[in-house]
Design an enzyme around this catalytic site. Sequence first.
Site, PDB file in Angstrom:
ATOM      1  N   TYR A  34      -1.054   7.671  -3.374  1.00 22.85           N
ATOM      2  CA  TYR A  34      -1.285   7.083  -4.700  1.00 22.85           C
ATOM      3  C   TYR A  34      -2.483   7.734  -5.391  1.00 22.85           C
ATOM      4  CZ  TYR A  34       1.744   2.895  -4.047  1.00 22.85           C
ATOM      5  OH  TYR A  34       2.795   2.019  -3.889  1.00 22.85           O
ATOM      6  N   GLY A  35      -3.465   8.084  -4.595  1.00 24.88           N
ATOM      7  CA  GLY A  35      -4.751   8.537  -5.145  1.00 24.88           C
ATOM      8  C   GLY A  35      -4.699   9.795  -5.975  1.00 24.88           C
TER       9      GLY A  35
ATOM     10  N   ASP B 142       0.877  -1.175   0.000  1.00 26.38           N
ATOM     11  CA  ASP B 142       0.000   0.000   0.000  1.00 26.38           C
ATOM     12  C   ASP B 142       0.913   1.222   0.000  1.00 26.38           C
ATOM     13  OD1 ASP B 142      -2.568   1.439   0.286  1.00 26.38           O
ATOM     14  OD2 ASP B 142      -1.802   1.993   2.248  1.00 26.38           O
ATOM     15  N   SER B 143       0.325   2.399  -0.196  1.00 27.24           N
ATOM     16  CA  SER B 143       1.117   3.626  -0.160  1.00 27.24           C
ATOM     17  C   SER B 143       1.515   3.982   1.269  1.00 27.24           C
ATOM     18  CB  SER B 143       0.289   4.774  -0.745  1.00 27.24           C
ATOM     19  OG  SER B 143      -0.920   4.871   0.003  1.00 27.24           O
TER      20      SER B 143
ATOM     21  N   CYS C 159     -11.271   2.367  -0.020  1.00 27.26           N
ATOM     22  CA  CYS C 159      -9.863   2.725   0.194  1.00 27.26           C
ATOM     23  C   CYS C 159      -9.452   2.035   1.492  1.00 27.26           C
ATOM     24  CB  CYS C 159      -9.711   4.238   0.314  1.00 27.26           C
ATOM     25  SG  CYS C 159      -8.084   4.755   0.881  1.00 27.26           S
ATOM     26  N   THR C 160      -8.337   1.346   1.452  1.00 28.84           N
ATOM     27  CA  THR C 160      -7.960   0.541   2.616  1.00 28.84           C
ATOM     28  C   THR C 160      -7.660   1.405   3.856  1.00 28.84           C
ATOM     29  OG1 THR C 160      -5.688   0.443   1.775  1.00 28.84           O
ATOM     30  CG2 THR C 160      -7.137  -1.402   1.242  1.00 28.84           C
TER      31      THR C 160
ATOM     32  N   CYS D 184      -4.585  -2.211  -1.621  1.00 27.15           N
ATOM     33  CA  CYS D 184      -4.832  -0.818  -1.994  1.00 27.15           C
ATOM     34  C   CYS D 184      -5.731  -0.809  -3.227  1.00 27.15           C
ATOM     35  CB  CYS D 184      -3.485  -0.158  -2.300  1.00 27.15           C
ATOM     36  SG  CYS D 184      -3.630   1.506  -2.958  1.00 27.15           S
ATOM     37  N   ASN D 185      -6.882  -0.175  -3.098  1.00 25.24           N
ATOM     38  CA  ASN D 185      -7.819  -0.118  -4.229  1.00 25.24           C
ATOM     39  C   ASN D 185      -7.225   0.677  -5.385  1.00 25.24           C
ATOM     40  OD1 ASN D 185     -10.795  -0.945  -3.015  1.00 25.24           O
ATOM     41  ND2 ASN D 185      -9.407  -0.118  -1.489  1.00 25.24           N
TER      42      ASN D 185
HETATM   43  N1  DGL Z   1      -4.995   2.956   0.586  1.00 23.24           N
HETATM   44  C1  DGL Z   1      -5.128   3.280  -0.785  1.00 23.24           C
HETATM   45  C2  DGL Z   1      -6.409   2.713  -1.418  1.00 23.24           C
HETATM   46  O1  DGL Z   1      -6.936   1.721  -0.960  1.00 23.24           O
HETATM   47  C3  DGL Z   1      -4.874   4.693  -1.273  1.00 23.24           C
HETATM   48  C4  DGL Z   1      -4.252   5.743  -0.428  1.00 23.24           C
HETATM   49  C5  DGL Z   1      -3.471   6.771  -1.230  1.00 23.24           C
HETATM   50  O2  DGL Z   1      -4.072   7.656  -1.862  1.00 23.24           O
HETATM   51  O3  DGL Z   1      -2.242   6.676  -1.229  1.00 23.24           O
HETATM   52  O4  DGL Z   1      -6.867   3.216  -2.403  1.00 23.24           O
END
Ligand code: DGL
Length: 267
Positions: free
Chosen positions: A42-43, A10-11, A187-188, A74-75
């Site tokens: 990441y988003g 994940d990020s 989002c996790t 991570c989605n």
């Molecule tokens: N935890 C990540 C997800 O499930 C994203 C978080 C991020 O933006 O870095 O999408």
Amino acid sequence: MNNKPILFIDSGIGGLLYCADLIKRCPQEDVYCIADRENFPYGQREKNELARILILLTEKLIKNTDPKILVLACNTATVSALEPLRQNFPNLLFVGTVPAVKPAVNASKTGKTGVLGTTRTINDPYNRALVDECEKDCEIIGIAAPDLVEFVEQRYENAGKNEKTAIVKKYIDIFRAKGADTLVLGCTHFLYLLEEFQNEAGPAIKIFDSLDGVTKRIEHLLDENNGELRASPGSKPEYKLLLTGKEPADSIWENRAQDLGFELGLV
Ligand code: DGL
């Protein structure tokens, strides 16, 4: 038997709850949680850029840790990079995490389902494709919540109950006003606020997430072919939290690793 580690990417801290759930159910497995703090969040990144980042990271992880399964906890990473990763590393088993849209849509009585995720996830056509696979027609109300991601990543442990409730309420109020009776935490990071989401939503809005589905999918892979991917029963497992970037881990990461009993390191 196979004693190679299972990796979660994940990020940031989004992967930790997924690791903890797998460890609860399969304590003999080596589990490494990778927090790509160097590329957080990441988003806010483009799809192609994320695919490039995750391909390079996977290359490095294969060299350094030789995993048997790689879980995108991570989605955002999943909707952006799962397919390119599978193409680039055909010999590695991948598990993705996608918003639990299907069960939410199927449970909806108002025909309106909310999805809360990152900007990248909400804008990805994957969400619509998930709805199209459902048996019934449903309106999807997708809302991006980058502030919630930042809050969980940077402030969750130090925030008080009122602050957590307030940030969640803001979103629940929007979904309620739009008539949603089901809400997917896509989002996790948001799973850290599950209790607040459930309290604010009350019985009128049912909350869905992907935690159980992801763990079950990993267990299924471990069980295939008479459990040939399972770690040997007596083996002593290693649990690690590995951070990207060169700078040493600060105290917040030390505490996170310590709370879970994970060894902390860099990758
Ligand atoms: N935890 C990540 C997800 O499930 C994203 C978080 C991020 O933006 O870095 O999408």
